[in-house]
Design a protein around this motif. Structure first.
Motif, mmCIF file in Angstrom:
data_model
loop_
_atom_site.group_PDB
_atom_site.id
_atom_site.type_symbol
_atom_site.label_atom_id
_atom_site.label_comp_id
_atom_site.label_asym_id
_atom_site.label_seq_id
_atom_site.Cartn_x
_atom_site.Cartn_y
_atom_site.Cartn_z
ATOM 1 N N PRO A 80 0.416 -1.111 0.211
ATOM 2 C CA PRO A 80 -0.298 -0.072 0.110
ATOM 3 C C PRO A 80 0.837 1.380 -0.022
ATOM 4 N N ILE A 81 0.172 2.791 -0.936
ATOM 5 C CA ILE A 81 1.088 3.824 -0.445
ATOM 6 C C ILE A 81 0.040 4.127 0.535
ATOM 7 N N ARG A 82 1.519 5.470 1.419
ATOM 8 C CA ARG A 82 0.676 6.394 2.033
ATOM 9 C C ARG A 82 1.262 7.595 1.711
ATOM 10 N N PRO A 83 0.261 8.318 0.645
ATOM 11 C CA PRO A 83 0.855 9.677 -0.025
ATOM 12 C C PRO A 83 1.240 10.456 0.856
ATOM 13 N N VAL A 84 1.922 10.989 0.129
ATOM 14 C CA VAL A 84 2.590 13.058 1.212
ATOM 15 C C VAL A 84 3.125 13.997 0.102
ATOM 16 N N HIS A 98 5.442 7.366 0.026
ATOM 17 C CA HIS A 98 5.547 7.131 1.360
ATOM 18 C C HIS A 98 6.742 8.479 2.057
ATOM 19 N N ASP A 99 6.338 8.756 3.183
ATOM 20 C CA ASP A 99 7.099 9.397 4.126
ATOM 21 C C ASP A 99 8.097 9.394 4.442
ATOM 22 N N GLY A 102 8.760 5.598 5.688
ATOM 23 C CA GLY A 102 9.025 4.373 5.187
ATOM 24 C C GLY A 102 10.274 3.839 5.087
ATOM 25 N N GLU A 106 8.828 -0.967 1.681
ATOM 26 C CA GLU A 106 7.860 0.143 1.182
ATOM 27 C C GLU A 106 8.231 0.806 0.783
ATOM 28 N N THR A 107 8.867 1.869 0.748
ATOM 29 C CA THR A 107 8.689 3.053 -0.282
ATOM 30 C C THR A 107 8.990 2.298 -1.859
ATOM 31 N N ALA A 110 6.319 0.054 -3.174
ATOM 32 C CA ALA A 110 4.912 0.903 -3.384
ATOM 33 C C ALA A 110 5.211 1.910 -4.370
#
Ligand SMILES: [Zn+2]
Ligand SMILES: [Zn+2]
Length: 180
Positions: A80-84, A98-99, A102, A106-107, A110
């Motif tokens: 999953p992404i964690r947009p920032v 990712h911030d 991450g 993860e980075t 994603a």
């Protein structure tokens, strides 16, 4: 980085030779903040992800859109992404997946998944090809109008053109010899 450019990082990952942590650092080299954070175990996870990406690329190259989409959707769930919104110099705000908390895995995963998702949404699911040159199976992105790209690089296309020319010359010589 431009989100569209993440699709290219995915293809670069498929083509990367990742035998050691140093290889992984070399792949990440343009982004020093990631290079510094490579940890034990990252390489194995990225290699596993790279194998799945390769399967997606194969389905795409074979023209099997539904299979390419299915395998990409699986990867999107797993990574999953964690947009920032980020701005490295405060003048160009742009989206990161990712911030900076991450992990490398993860980075990288994603980014690749999201980049490919954008590519598929914009150009369709069969825009990743595999190089047709002898001794090369590099993946590439083909955004040409009629999906006509066959080689990963000018190096491979030149190599194959030279070989084809040589074959034609030989065939012509042979034919000339036979009519004498
Ligand atoms: Zn950025
Ligand atoms: Zn090639």
């Amino acid at each position: 980085m431009d989100i569209a450019a993440y699709a290219q990082t995915a293809v670069d990952l498929v083509n990367a030779r990742l035998g050691s942590d140093d290889d992984l650092r070399a792949y990440l080299a343009p982004r020093s903040w990631l290079t510094e954070r490579v940890r034990a175990g990252d390489l194995a996870e990225i290699q596993e992800f790279r194998a799945r990406l390769g399967e997606m690329a194969d389905a795409s190259a074979a023209g099997d859109g539904p299979a390419a989409v299915a395998s990409l959707n699986e990867l999107l769930v797993k990574h999953p992404i964690r947009p920032v919104i980020s701005g490295h110099d405060e003048s160009s705000w742009h989206l990161h997946v990712h911030d900076k908390t991450g992990s490398v895995v993860e980075t990288v995963c994603a980014e690749a998944c999201f980049g490919l998702a954008m590519l598929v949404a914009e150009h369709g699911p069969t825009r990743i090809g595999r190089c047709a040159a002898t001794d090369c199976d590099n993946a590439f992105i083909d955004t040409s109008v009629n999906r006509s790209r066959r080689f990963c690089s000018t190096r491979c296309s030149t190599r194959m053109n030279v070989a084809a020319l040589r074959r034609r010359k030989q065939a012509a010589k042979l034919a000339a010899g036979q009519t004498d």
